[in-house]
Design a protein around this motif. Structure first.
Motif, PDB file in Angstrom:
ATOM      1  N   ASP A 170      58.604  54.184  66.655  1.00 44.71           N
ATOM      2  CA  ASP A 170      59.190  54.891  67.790  1.00 44.71           C
ATOM      3  C   ASP A 170      58.784  54.300  69.137  1.00 44.71           C
ATOM      4  OD1 ASP A 170      60.341  56.591  65.978  1.00 44.71           O
ATOM      5  OD2 ASP A 170      58.895  58.223  66.275  1.00 44.71           O
ATOM      6  N   ALA A 171      57.712  53.516  69.166  1.00 42.87           N
ATOM      7  CA  ALA A 171      57.161  53.017  70.432  1.00 42.87           C
ATOM      8  C   ALA A 171      58.130  52.068  71.139  1.00 42.87           C
ATOM      9  CB  ALA A 171      55.833  52.320  70.197  1.00 42.87           C
ATOM     10  N   ASP A 172      58.145  52.154  72.453  1.00 40.39           N
ATOM     11  CA  ASP A 172      58.921  51.227  73.286  1.00 40.39           C
ATOM     12  C   ASP A 172      58.043  50.086  73.792  1.00 40.39           C
ATOM     13  OD1 ASP A 172      61.394  52.998  73.528  1.00 40.39           O
ATOM     14  OD2 ASP A 172      59.817  54.309  74.305  1.00 40.39           O
ATOM     15  N   LEU A 173      56.744  50.342  73.867  1.00 43.04           N
ATOM     16  CA  LEU A 173      55.793  49.338  74.361  1.00 43.04           C
ATOM     17  C   LEU A 173      54.499  49.463  73.570  1.00 43.04           C
ATOM     18  CD1 LEU A 173      54.986  48.453  78.052  1.00 43.04           C
ATOM     19  CD2 LEU A 173      53.123  48.987  76.481  1.00 43.04           C
ATOM     20  N   ILE A 174      54.007  48.334  73.070  1.00 42.65           N
ATOM     21  CA  ILE A 174      52.726  48.286  72.361  1.00 42.65           C
ATOM     22  C   ILE A 174      51.842  47.277  73.079  1.00 42.65           C
ATOM     23  CG2 ILE A 174      51.565  47.788  70.175  1.00 42.65           C
ATOM     24  CD1 ILE A 174      54.298  48.354  68.792  1.00 42.65           C
ATOM     25  N   PHE A 175      50.678  47.732  73.506  1.00 41.68           N
ATOM     26  CA  PHE A 175      49.717  46.854  74.192  1.00 41.68           C
ATOM     27  C   PHE A 175      48.477  46.730  73.320  1.00 41.68           C
ATOM     28  CE2 PHE A 175      46.141  46.471  77.351  1.00 41.68           C
ATOM     29  CZ  PHE A 175      46.388  45.145  77.684  1.00 41.68           C
ATOM     30  N   ILE A 176      48.114  45.483  72.975  1.00 34.44           N
ATOM     31  CA  ILE A 176      46.964  45.276  72.113  1.00 34.44           C
ATOM     32  C   ILE A 176      45.859  44.537  72.862  1.00 34.44           C
ATOM     33  CG2 ILE A 176      48.125  43.259  71.070  1.00 34.44           C
ATOM     34  CD1 ILE A 176      46.438  43.843  68.537  1.00 34.44           C
ATOM     35  N   LYS A 186      45.503  39.215  63.466  1.00 34.51           N
ATOM     36  CA  LYS A 186      46.399  38.675  62.439  1.00 34.51           C
ATOM     37  C   LYS A 186      46.723  39.729  61.385  1.00 34.51           C
ATOM     38  CE  LYS A 186      46.469  34.376  61.165  1.00 34.51           C
ATOM     39  NZ  LYS A 186      46.138  33.018  60.651  1.00 34.51           N
ATOM     40  N   ILE A 187      45.722  40.539  61.020  1.00 35.07           N
ATOM     41  CA  ILE A 187      45.964  41.626  60.058  1.00 35.07           C
ATOM     42  C   ILE A 187      46.925  42.647  60.659  1.00 35.07           C
ATOM     43  CG2 ILE A 187      44.910  43.572  58.840  1.00 35.07           C
ATOM     44  CD1 ILE A 187      42.356  41.835  58.622  1.00 35.07           C
ATOM     45  N   PHE A 188      46.675  43.010  61.920  1.00 33.47           N
ATOM     46  CA  PHE A 188      47.541  43.983  62.588  1.00 33.47           C
ATOM     47  C   PHE A 188      48.965  43.451  62.687  1.00 33.47           C
ATOM     48  CE2 PHE A 188      49.549  45.503  66.503  1.00 33.47           C
ATOM     49  CZ  PHE A 188      49.599  46.857  66.227  1.00 33.47           C
ATOM     50  N   PHE A 189      49.128  42.188  63.048  1.00 34.55           N
ATOM     51  CA  PHE A 189      50.462  41.602  63.158  1.00 34.55           C
ATOM     52  C   PHE A 189      51.184  41.630  61.809  1.00 34.55           C
ATOM     53  CE2 PHE A 189      48.938  38.715  66.861  1.00 34.55           C
ATOM     54  CZ  PHE A 189      49.027  39.788  67.727  1.00 34.55           C
ATOM     55  N   LYS A 190      50.453  41.352  60.726  1.00 35.38           N
ATOM     56  CA  LYS A 190      51.069  41.399  59.392  1.00 35.38           C
ATOM     57  C   LYS A 190      51.545  42.819  59.076  1.00 35.38           C
ATOM     58  CE  LYS A 190      48.674  37.514  57.197  1.00 35.38           C
ATOM     59  NZ  LYS A 190      47.679  37.105  56.177  1.00 35.38           N
ATOM     60  N   ASN A 191      50.695  43.794  59.378  1.00 29.19           N
ATOM     61  CA  ASN A 191      51.086  45.192  59.144  1.00 29.19           C
ATOM     62  C   ASN A 191      52.315  45.564  59.978  1.00 29.19           C
ATOM     63  OD1 ASN A 191      48.953  45.626  57.368  1.00 29.19           O
ATOM     64  ND2 ASN A 191      47.582  46.419  58.953  1.00 29.19           N
ATOM     65  N   LEU A 192      52.313  45.142  61.241  1.00 29.08           N
ATOM     66  CA  LEU A 192      53.427  45.454  62.132  1.00 29.08           C
ATOM     67  C   LEU A 192      54.712  44.771  61.664  1.00 29.08           C
ATOM     68  CD1 LEU A 192      53.656  47.125  64.786  1.00 29.08           C
ATOM     69  CD2 LEU A 192      53.510  44.961  66.036  1.00 29.08           C
ATOM     70  N   SER A 193      54.579  43.570  61.136  1.00 32.70           N
ATOM     71  CA  SER A 193      55.765  42.818  60.700  1.00 32.70           C
ATOM     72  C   SER A 193      56.417  43.443  59.472  1.00 32.70           C
ATOM     73  CB  SER A 193      55.394  41.360  60.402  1.00 32.70           C
ATOM     74  OG  SER A 193      54.632  41.270  59.209  1.00 32.70           O
ATOM     75  N   ASN A 194      55.674  44.285  58.754  1.00 33.16           N
ATOM     76  CA  ASN A 194      56.216  44.917  57.546  1.00 33.16           C
ATOM     77  C   ASN A 194      57.021  46.178  57.843  1.00 33.16           C
ATOM     78  OD1 ASN A 194      55.201  43.034  55.708  1.00 33.16           O
ATOM     79  ND2 ASN A 194      53.202  44.053  55.621  1.00 33.16           N
ATOM     80  N   ILE A 195      57.030  46.594  59.103  1.00 32.15           N
ATOM     81  CA  ILE A 195      57.831  47.761  59.477  1.00 32.15           C
ATOM     82  C   ILE A 195      59.296  47.352  59.598  1.00 32.15           C
ATOM     83  CG2 ILE A 195      58.335  49.457  61.287  1.00 32.15           C
ATOM     84  CD1 ILE A 195      55.436  49.563  61.971  1.00 32.15           C
ATOM     85  N   ASN A 196      60.160  48.113  58.986  1.00 35.95           N
ATOM     86  CA  ASN A 196      61.597  47.901  59.139  1.00 35.95           C
ATOM     87  C   ASN A 196      62.032  48.649  60.398  1.00 35.95           C
ATOM     88  OD1 ASN A 196      64.252  47.211  58.723  1.00 35.95           O
ATOM     89  ND2 ASN A 196      64.610  48.828  57.211  1.00 35.95           N
ATOM     90  N   PHE A 197      61.794  48.015  61.556  1.00 34.96           N
ATOM     91  CA  PHE A 197      61.994  48.670  62.842  1.00 34.96           C
ATOM     92  C   PHE A 197      63.432  49.117  63.061  1.00 34.96           C
ATOM     93  CE2 PHE A 197      58.115  46.400  64.479  1.00 34.96           C
ATOM     94  CZ  PHE A 197      57.462  47.522  64.965  1.00 34.96           C
ATOM     95  N   ASP A 198      63.568  50.301  63.680  1.00 35.81           N
ATOM     96  CA  ASP A 198      64.864  50.648  64.257  1.00 35.81           C
ATOM     97  C   ASP A 198      65.144  49.636  65.362  1.00 35.81           C
ATOM     98  OD1 ASP A 198      64.965  52.871  62.637  1.00 35.81           O
ATOM     99  OD2 ASP A 198      64.148  54.228  64.156  1.00 35.81           O
ATOM    100  N   ASN A 199      66.406  49.230  65.474  1.00 36.21           N
ATOM    101  CA  ASN A 199      66.755  48.221  66.477  1.00 36.21           C
ATOM    102  C   ASN A 199      66.886  48.873  67.849  1.00 36.21           C
ATOM    103  OD1 ASN A 199      68.101  46.220  68.079  1.00 36.21           O
ATOM    104  ND2 ASN A 199      68.701  45.212  66.180  1.00 36.21           N
ATOM    105  N   LYS A 200      65.890  48.629  68.700  1.00 35.77           N
ATOM    106  CA  LYS A 200      65.940  49.114  70.085  1.00 35.77           C
ATOM    107  C   LYS A 200      65.028  48.234  70.918  1.00 35.77           C
ATOM    108  CE  LYS A 200      62.160  52.472  70.217  1.00 35.77           C
ATOM    109  NZ  LYS A 200      61.764  53.785  70.763  1.00 35.77           N
ATOM    110  N   LYS A 201      65.189  48.281  72.219  1.00 38.62           N
ATOM    111  CA  LYS A 201      64.367  47.475  73.119  1.00 38.62           C
ATOM    112  C   LYS A 201      62.904  47.842  72.916  1.00 38.62           C
ATOM    113  CE  LYS A 201      64.331  48.491  77.475  1.00 38.62           C
ATOM    114  NZ  LYS A 201      64.751  48.714  78.875  1.00 38.62           N
ATOM    115  N   ARG A 202      62.065  46.830  72.625  1.00 38.91           N
ATOM    116  CA  ARG A 202      60.657  47.101  72.328  1.00 38.91           C
ATOM    117  C   ARG A 202      59.827  45.870  72.705  1.00 38.91           C
ATOM    118  NH1 ARG A 202      61.542  48.017  67.617  1.00 38.91           N
ATOM    119  NH2 ARG A 202      61.570  50.282  67.433  1.00 38.91           N
ATOM    120  N   ILE A 203      58.717  46.087  73.391  1.00 34.90           N
ATOM    121  CA  ILE A 203      57.888  44.990  73.882  1.00 34.90           C
ATOM    122  C   ILE A 203      56.486  45.084  73.297  1.00 34.90           C
ATOM    123  CG2 ILE A 203      56.877  43.901  75.941  1.00 34.90           C
ATOM    124  CD1 ILE A 203      59.156  45.294  77.544  1.00 34.90           C
ATOM    125  N   LEU A 204      55.960  43.956  72.872  1.00 31.98           N
ATOM    126  CA  LEU A 204      54.565  43.840  72.450  1.00 31.98           C
ATOM    127  C   LEU A 204      53.833  42.993  73.491  1.00 31.98           C
ATOM    128  CD1 LEU A 204      52.261  44.069  70.305  1.00 31.98           C
ATOM    129  CD2 LEU A 204      53.197  41.984  69.272  1.00 31.98           C
TER     130      LEU A 204
END
Length: 249
Positions: A170-176, A186-204
């Motif tokens: 649901d997030a529009d912006l993720i700041f790490i 790298k672990i966090f990125f792998k976990n994040l990449s496994n999400i089947n995101f809803d297609n919407k404007k989103r910034i990391l």
């Protein structure tokens, strides 16, 4: 042959002297050697260039106010060199509804996100230590408002990450701004990449991408991205478009 050797020795000496000079005159100047992007296709010809320039221009006109008794207050309003005014510019422009801040610590970044976003926006901030164990920029009334909550959770643990999967979707912006050891990221990125995101404007947004330990983690990302250090943190600020999810190499 002897002349070529002398030329080589002379050039090596000049290079060594140059390296010593910049490292003595600039804060952690050596990290620049780890930051080359010229062969990283994900950084080339993407739509982030115009956005980052727009954010940087607005950040120039923003002034932040901090309690100077708090740690790091002298850097809070520094621009360029720190990322706080850039964060303010991004949320002011993009108007995210849900923001996630990974690495609460003294709350400097969370406070900027809170103060410069819309009144109906929300922030979830993650850390391993409760916010009030530090001299924090955040106050009890910030949490009482309901606009910001803190989760004590290690997101490198898959089960912990999955518990918050919906929030990341649901997030529009993720700041790490987490350990910066390259391993957690790298672990966090792998976990994040496994999400089947809803297609919407989103910034990391990723802090410290020019720190040597973060080199591989930054290069690991294959989504459209840009090194925005010119407008952000001296140790590196990376912007990634994850509108269509996070893609890794």
């Amino acid at each position: 042959m002897f002349r070529s050797l002398l030329i080589y020795i002379s050039k090596s000496f000049r290079y060594g002297k140059f390296e010593k000079t910049i490292q003595s005159k600039a804060r952690n100047a050596g990290i620049s050697y780890y930051a080359s992007n010229d062969d990283d296709i994900a950084t080339l010809n993407n739509n982030l260039i115009k956005k980052v320039c727009k954010w940087g221009e607005l950040a120039y006109s923003i002034k932040l106010v901090a309690d100077h008794s708090l740690p790091g207050a002298k850097f809070y309003n520094q621009f360029p060199g720190e990322h706080y005014r850039l964060l303010a510019s991004i949320v002011n422009t993009e108007k995210p509804v849900l923001m996630i801040d990974i690495g609460t610590y003294t709350g400097m970044s969370s406070k900027v996100l809170l103060d410069h976003s819309e009144s109906d926006s929300r922030i979830i901030t993650f850390d391993l230590i409760k916010w009030d164990n530090f001299d924090s920029y955040l106050k009890k009334e910030d949490f009482d408002s309901g606009r910001i909550v803190q989760e004590i959770s290690d997101l490198s643990i898959v089960d912990n990450f999955l518990e918050h999967k919906k929030n990341f979707n649901d997030a529009d912006l993720i700041f790490i701004d987490a350990p910066k050891d390259g391993k957690f990221e790298k672990i966090f990125f792998k976990n994040l990449s496994n999400i089947n995101f809803d297609n919407k404007k989103r910034i990391l947004i990723i802090d410290d991408i020019r720190v040597p330990e973060m080199f591989e983690a930054w290069r690991f990302i294959d989504s459209p991205k840009l090194d925005a250090t010119t407008f952000g943190h001296w140790s590196g600020t990376g912007i990634v478009d994850i509108t269509e999810g996070l893609k890794l190499k």
